[in-house]
Every structure is written in structure tokens, then in C-alpha cells.
Design a protein around this motif. Structure first.
Motif, PDB file in Angstrom:
ATOM      1  N   PHE A  75      -9.042  -0.024 -32.378  1.00 35.29           N
ATOM      2  CA  PHE A  75      -8.493  -0.240 -33.720  1.00 35.29           C
ATOM      3  C   PHE A  75      -9.609  -0.065 -34.732  1.00 35.29           C
ATOM      4  O   PHE A  75     -10.771  -0.349 -34.423  1.00 35.29           O
ATOM      5  CB  PHE A  75      -7.897  -1.658 -33.853  1.00 35.29           C
ATOM      6  N   PRO A  76      -9.244   0.412 -35.965  1.00 31.66           N
ATOM      7  CA  PRO A  76      -7.924   0.865 -36.398  1.00 31.66           C
ATOM      8  C   PRO A  76      -7.526   2.147 -35.673  1.00 31.66           C
ATOM      9  O   PRO A  76      -8.354   2.810 -35.032  1.00 31.66           O
ATOM     10  CB  PRO A  76      -8.115   1.106 -37.903  1.00 31.66           C
ATOM     11  N   LEU A  77      -6.255   2.487 -35.798  1.00 32.07           N
ATOM     12  CA  LEU A  77      -5.747   3.638 -35.057  1.00 32.07           C
ATOM     13  C   LEU A  77      -6.435   4.934 -35.462  1.00 32.07           C
ATOM     14  O   LEU A  77      -6.475   5.885 -34.673  1.00 32.07           O
ATOM     15  CB  LEU A  77      -4.232   3.755 -35.256  1.00 32.07           C
ATOM     16  N   THR A  78      -6.998   4.979 -36.675  1.00 35.23           N
ATOM     17  CA  THR A  78      -7.707   6.185 -37.103  1.00 35.23           C
ATOM     18  C   THR A  78      -8.972   6.423 -36.284  1.00 35.23           C
ATOM     19  O   THR A  78      -9.487   7.544 -36.256  1.00 35.23           O
ATOM     20  CB  THR A  78      -8.078   6.084 -38.593  1.00 35.23           C
ATOM     21  N   ARG A  80      -9.037   5.537 -32.990  1.00 36.16           N
ATOM     22  CA  ARG A  80      -8.625   5.620 -31.588  1.00 36.16           C
ATOM     23  C   ARG A  80      -8.377   7.067 -31.182  1.00 36.16           C
ATOM     24  O   ARG A  80      -7.576   7.768 -31.805  1.00 36.16           O
ATOM     25  CB  ARG A  80      -7.353   4.799 -31.350  1.00 36.16           C
ATOM     26  N   LYS A 104      -5.514  -8.013 -29.538  1.00 33.25           N
ATOM     27  CA  LYS A 104      -5.467  -8.104 -31.002  1.00 33.25           C
ATOM     28  C   LYS A 104      -4.641  -9.316 -31.438  1.00 33.25           C
ATOM     29  O   LYS A 104      -5.079 -10.115 -32.281  1.00 33.25           O
ATOM     30  CB  LYS A 104      -4.875  -6.825 -31.582  1.00 33.25           C
ATOM     31  N   GLU A 131      -9.617  -5.181 -42.535  1.00 36.26           N
ATOM     32  CA  GLU A 131      -9.023  -4.363 -41.477  1.00 36.26           C
ATOM     33  C   GLU A 131      -9.774  -4.558 -40.160  1.00 36.26           C
ATOM     34  O   GLU A 131     -11.002  -4.484 -40.111  1.00 36.26           O
ATOM     35  CB  GLU A 131      -9.042  -2.890 -41.867  1.00 36.26           C
ATOM     36  N   TYR A 133     -11.522  -4.021 -36.788  1.00 34.71           N
ATOM     37  CA  TYR A 133     -12.227  -3.019 -35.992  1.00 34.71           C
ATOM     38  C   TYR A 133     -12.403  -3.606 -34.594  1.00 34.71           C
ATOM     39  O   TYR A 133     -13.139  -4.573 -34.414  1.00 34.71           O
ATOM     40  CB  TYR A 133     -13.579  -2.679 -36.614  1.00 34.71           C
TER      41      TYR A 133
END
Length: 281
Positions: A75-78, A80, A104, A131, A133
Motif C-alpha cells: 500500500f498504497p495501491l499505486t 503495488r 491493514k 495515507e 504506506y
């Protein structure tokens, strides 16, 4: 330098000098004998680079840990990218995804409870971190011919907010309590919860990040899975204003999390000295 597993597989009788720690940093006895025990509370609640590695710091003069690992950005999905994860066993990638989701939710639940215990709103620590991480590190500690001279993982406290550790039944985790090292026996079906540096800062010292290390043994390999819940590097962390006053002055300076990470990896953790450098004198 070859990875720890490759060295172990060679059947060496002595470890390379790059793995030998200074006398004051060595375990007093090999892990085979499990010296001191400590009763760790059990609660029933029913930016490291990604990929394979065996070197934790960026310093060339570092003493190496007797450990190999896979590190995954989850995480974040960006961040992954499962294409960077192993293909085998076939269910590996899906398992990591599902495991990351569960960890999470658990970390967020625990941080909410910690916030409430401090008299803050449940979302306080999560809001301060911003956010999520999350990294998941799968650690492998192979058998070592001279466990009394090295460590599987050097003494340190974790950088972020909270770490959830899943151990196998071999054991090797030790925590520092009042200057002495105690073994943390694995509990089947339980996770070890390590509070990390940013919770110590946010709580103005009411909660402490735990200094810990891993020792190895001659006969058995060990596997552990650590899930790290961290802020983004652009986030500034400081003591909660509600916990600071005339009777309770701020104990820590503001810190950009990215600066804290850089200092930790470049200088070396050396126990909790990186965090201690943020103390208000």
C-alpha cells in the motif's frame, strides 16, 4: 558478499568476517539455549527497496545480518506491482494481497485503540500518519555455524507507526527491557505487535517504540513475516498538541518522516539513537 542462505548451504564452519559483530553487540549465548525469558502480554482480539536482499543499510562498512528477505510494497495501491513478486508457489501473489488487506485492517484497529487510550479521538494517529504506506518483509534466517558472533537482525526500533510480526515456532526475537535482552517465545496463532518510532513521538513519549533484534542458531532455520504500517515520507510528525502543556512539555522535535528514514538507513539504527536524536534537550 554471498547471501546468508548460500553461505549456510555451503556448510561453513566459520562465518565470514563481514557478519561478525563487535563484542558488545553479540548475543551473550547462542540462541540454542534461549537464555532469559520475558512475559510479553498476549491480547486475544479474535521505504525499503522492493524485492530480494540481504543488506539492510546503505553503508558499505556495515556488519551484515545473517538474514535474507523478500520485501513487498503493498500500500498504497499505486506502489503495488505484483509483477515484482515471485510466481511460485502459484497462490503466492494472491496470498500476499489478501494478507496485506487483513494486516491493514488490524493495524488500523490497533491504532484506533491506542489513540483512545491517550484520550484522543479514535482516528487521531491514522489522521496524523495520513495515507498508509505498508511494506511486507518475509525474512529467512538460515542455520549459522557461529551464532554467538553474529545477529540475524541488528538491534533497532522500527521507523513507522506499528509493525505486526508473524513468527514460526523456532523463535529468535529478543526485546530490550531496562538494558537486558529477553527472548520472545512464539505463541501459536498470535502476532507480535511492535510499536514504532512515530507512535512514541505522537504520544509524546507515553508509548515507547520497542528496541528489538533477532538471534540465530546452529541447527534450525527460522522464518518471520513483518508488516510495517508507515507514514508517507512527506508527512511531518510531532507530539499531539492535546498531550503537550505546561506540565507535559513536548519531548520531541517535529520530524519529516523521510528525513527520519534517511538517517536510519545511512547512519545505522544503533538501537534507538536515531529517535533519541529528536529528543528536546
Amino acid at each position: 558478499m554471498a547471501a546468508a542462505q548460500a553461505l549456510s548451504d555451503r556448510g561453513l564452519s566459520h562465518i565470514p568476517t563481514d557478519y561478525i559483530r563487535p563484542p558488545g553487540e553479540r548475543p551473550e549465548v547462542a540462541h540454542d539455549s534461549f537464555s532469559q525469558q520475558h512475559n510479553i502480554p498476549v491480547i486475544d482480539i479474535s521505504e525499503a527497496s522492493e524485492g530480494y536482499g540481504h543488506r539492510m543499510l546503505v553503508r558499505e562498512d556495515q556488519v551484515l545480518d545473517w538474514r535474507d528477505y523478500f520485501d513487498h510494497h503493498t500500500f498504497p495501491l499505486t506502489r503495488r506491482n505484483p509483477e515484482n513478486w515471485p510466481l511460485n508457489p502459484p497462490a503466492y501473489r494472491q496470498t500476499i494481497k489478501e494478507y496485506s488487506e487483513h494486516m491493514k485492517l488490524l493495524a488500523q484497529r490497533l491504532l484506533s485503540l491506542i489513540s483512545e487510550s491517550l484520550g484522543l479521538k479514535p482516528s487521531y494517529i491514522q489522521d496524523a500518519i495520513g495515507e498508509l504506506y505498508q511494506n511486507i518483509s518475509l525474512n529467512y534466517y538460515p542455520p549459522c555455524p557461529q551464532p554467538e558472533l553474529t545477529l540475524g537482525l541488528q538491534s533497532h526500533s522500527d521507523l513507522g507507526a506499528i509493525t505486526l510480526l508473524l513468527q514460526d515456532d523456532v523463535g529468535g526475537l529478543q526485546v530490550s527491557v531496562d538494558g537486558s535482552w529477553f527472548a520472545v517465545q512464539p505463541v501459536p496463532g498470535a502476532l507480535v505487535v511492535n510499536l514504532a518510532d512515530q507512535v512514541q513521538i505522537l504520544s509524546n513519549g507515553r508509548y515507547k517504540s520497542i528496541e528489538h533484534r533477532a538471534v540465530v542458531n546452529r541447527n534450525k532455520s527460522r522464518i518471520s513475516i513483518a508488516t510495517f504500517y508507515d507514514p508517507a515520507k512527506e508527512v511531518v510528525i510531532s507530539p499531539a498538541s492535546e498531550l503537550v502543556g505546561s506540565d507535559h512539555p513536548a519531548k520531541y522535535k517535529h520530524v519529516l518522516f523521510g528525513d527520519h528514514v534517511s538517517a536510519w538507513y545511512q547512519k545505522g539504527p544503533d538501537g534507538k539513537k536515531v529517535l533519541d536524536s529528536l529528543s528536546v534537550k
